[in-house]
Design an enzyme around this catalytic site. Structure first.
Site, PDB file in Angstrom:
ATOM      1  CB  VAL A  62       7.108  -3.015   0.737  1.00 35.37           C
ATOM      2  CG1 VAL A  62       7.290  -4.479   1.134  1.00 35.37           C
ATOM      3  CG2 VAL A  62       7.533  -2.087   1.872  1.00 35.37           C
ATOM      4  CE  LYS A  63       9.778  -8.476   1.591  1.00 37.86           C
ATOM      5  NZ  LYS A  63      10.186  -8.707   2.986  1.00 37.86           N
ATOM      6  CG  ASP A  64      11.474  -2.089  -5.321  1.00 39.40           C
ATOM      7  OD1 ASP A  64      11.686  -3.311  -5.416  1.00 39.40           O
ATOM      8  OD2 ASP A  64      10.832  -1.446  -6.173  1.00 39.40           O
ATOM      9  CB  ALA A 119      16.355  -4.517  -2.367  1.00 37.97           C
TER      10      ALA A 119
END
Length: 454
Positions: A43-45, A48
């Site tokens: 999910v951090k994409d 970011a």
């Protein structure tokens, strides 16, 4: 032709998957927002890319610059992918509790990885928070991301993850559940969903060793709650600005063991090969169900952060699980207690050997008790505490034969003796029991083995 201009064009629009086996006792429809379909497998994409684009827009990030961030691995991966496409250098500062796979993956996509100790205060100059800040001041043309306090983190989920969940459930979502670390996901998604329907309940999953749950309930930041924990990606010993406690209806805490066990169960029972925080999230959901939080007609969405490939050496490794007492094995008799090291020889010392030999053996094999043997069998025992007391009384004991300082022999039990009976033989005066394996072979059970089984 249908294609993305580059890998960043594949971020978002992840699927929603109905859960079945693990939630069979939940009266509601449970859907998993499956974020591993992002190109960096987490999910951090989303955040970011958002943080980088916002920093580019206002000039914090200049062409050819260096991106520096303290990360548990997944944010670093998302930043690294964007850095590749956009031509930046990437430095990831990571704590030593994170999996080796995460570190190797970050290096594989061109990031420099700086590893810091976990068990230090956030203000300690060795912490990954402090090291990240220091590197950003020492590195020319650099930008310190600071995902914890960077508003673009929650913004990404408000603009993408939240709307996706609303559309995929046709506005029928009643509960949103997710593990909380930086707070961006729960705050961004929660804000969007509550704007569409104020009755949507937003629940955070916390871990023991983290401050979120108590702070939300009492407003007290209790440093006594802060201690090292194994679960990766959720929980904090700080209060990130991205955690909007007003959006969150409540927290539930999940133990390290349950997080690890349910991470494996997701793979084996749902076919969902996911990361450590997913185990926490689904166990947290089940705990909330036990509290009666869900009813028929409810639509519960649980978000799963990342992929299981980053935990192959940890939660998906039997030895790692066993060492921490996380592997759910049936242990009923004496032989069960030693099955993990039954192939190793029993370390003994002979009656005529010197005390110094026993001490050397204890050091070499990192053990505290040694059975004493002679030609007739097991005739005594040596314990490090007894040797220490004897040494204080007589500094020359190192050159004395073992028979002059040894204690009584350890009790011997059969391989099929019930654990309850074995436990009764471990006392203040007797720290070990020998197991008769037949053919003249023995193995040792210590207090440590009993405690590990418990």
């Amino acid at each position: 032709m249908d294609y993305a201009e580059n890998i960043l064009g594949t971020i978002g629009n992840t699927p929603m998957v109905k859960m079945n086996a693990l939630v069979k006792d939940v009266p509601a429809l449970v859907l998993a927002k499956y974020e591993t379909f992002n190109p960096g497998n987490s999910v951090k994409d989303r955040m970011a890319l958002q943080m980088i684009e916002d920093a580019e827009a206002d000039g914090r990030l200049q062409p050819g610059g260096t991106i520096i961030e303290g990360t548990s691995g997944n944010t670093g991966m998302g930043l690294a992918l964007a850095a590749i496409i956009k031509g930046y250098k990437m430095v990831c500062v990571i704590s030593d509790k994170q999996s080796k796979e995460k570190m190797d993956i970050l290096r594989a996509v061109g990031s420099e990885v700086v590893v810091c100790p976990t068990n230090v205060e956030p203000e300690d100059p060795r912490s990954y928070y402090s090291v990240s800040k220091r590197l950003s001041t020492e590195t020319p043309n650099s930008w310190y991301v600071n995902q914890y306090d960077n508003p673009s983190n929650a913004k990404a989920h408000y603009q993408s993850t939240g709307p996706e969940i609303w559309e995929q459930t046709e506005g029928k979502v009643t509960h949103f559940i997710v593990g909380v670390g930086t707070g961006g996901t729960i705050s961004g998604v929660g804000k969007y969903l509550k704007e569409q329907n104020p009755n949507v309940k937003v629940w955070g999953v916390d871990t023991y060793g983290s401050v979120f749950k108590k702070y939300h309930e009492t407003g007290v930041f209790d440093e006594n709650e802060i201690y090292p924990y194994i679960t990766e990606g959720i929980g904090e010993d700080i209060l990130p600005e991205n955690v909007n406690f007003d959006i969150i209806d409540g927290f539930t805490k999940v133990t390290d063991k349950d997080a690890a066990v349910y991470t494996r169960r997701l793979a084996k029972e749902e076919g969902m090969f996911l990361g450590n925080s997913a185990g926490s999230a689904i166990k947290g959901l089940l705990q909330l169900n036990e509290e009666g939080k869900f009813g028929p007609g409810d639509v519960v969405v649980v978000l799963f952060h990342d992929h299981g490939s980053r935990y192959v050496g940890k939660m998906f490794n039997d030895d790692w699980m066993r060492e921490r007492g996380f592997l759910e094995e049936e242990i009923t008799v004496a032989k069960d207690l030693i099955k993990n090291h039954i192939d190793k020889p029993l370390i003994t010392v002979k009656t005529e050997e010197l005390v110094s030999h026993a001490i050397e053996r204890m050091r070499a094999f990192k053990i505290s008790q040694i059975p004493v043997a002679d030609t007739t069998g097991m005739v005594g025992s040596v314990d490090e505490a007894d040797l220490f007391r004897a040494y204080l009384e007589n500094n020359d004991i190192a050159e004395m034969p073992i028979k002059e300082v040894m204690g009584a022999p350890y009790p011997i039990v059969s391989a099929t003796t019930p654990i309850a009976e074995v436990s009764k033989l471990i006392t203040k005066e007797n720290n070990a029991v020998l197991v008769d394996l037949g053919n003249g072979k023995h193995h040792i059970i210590t207090k440590h083995d009993i405690i590990s089984a418990i």
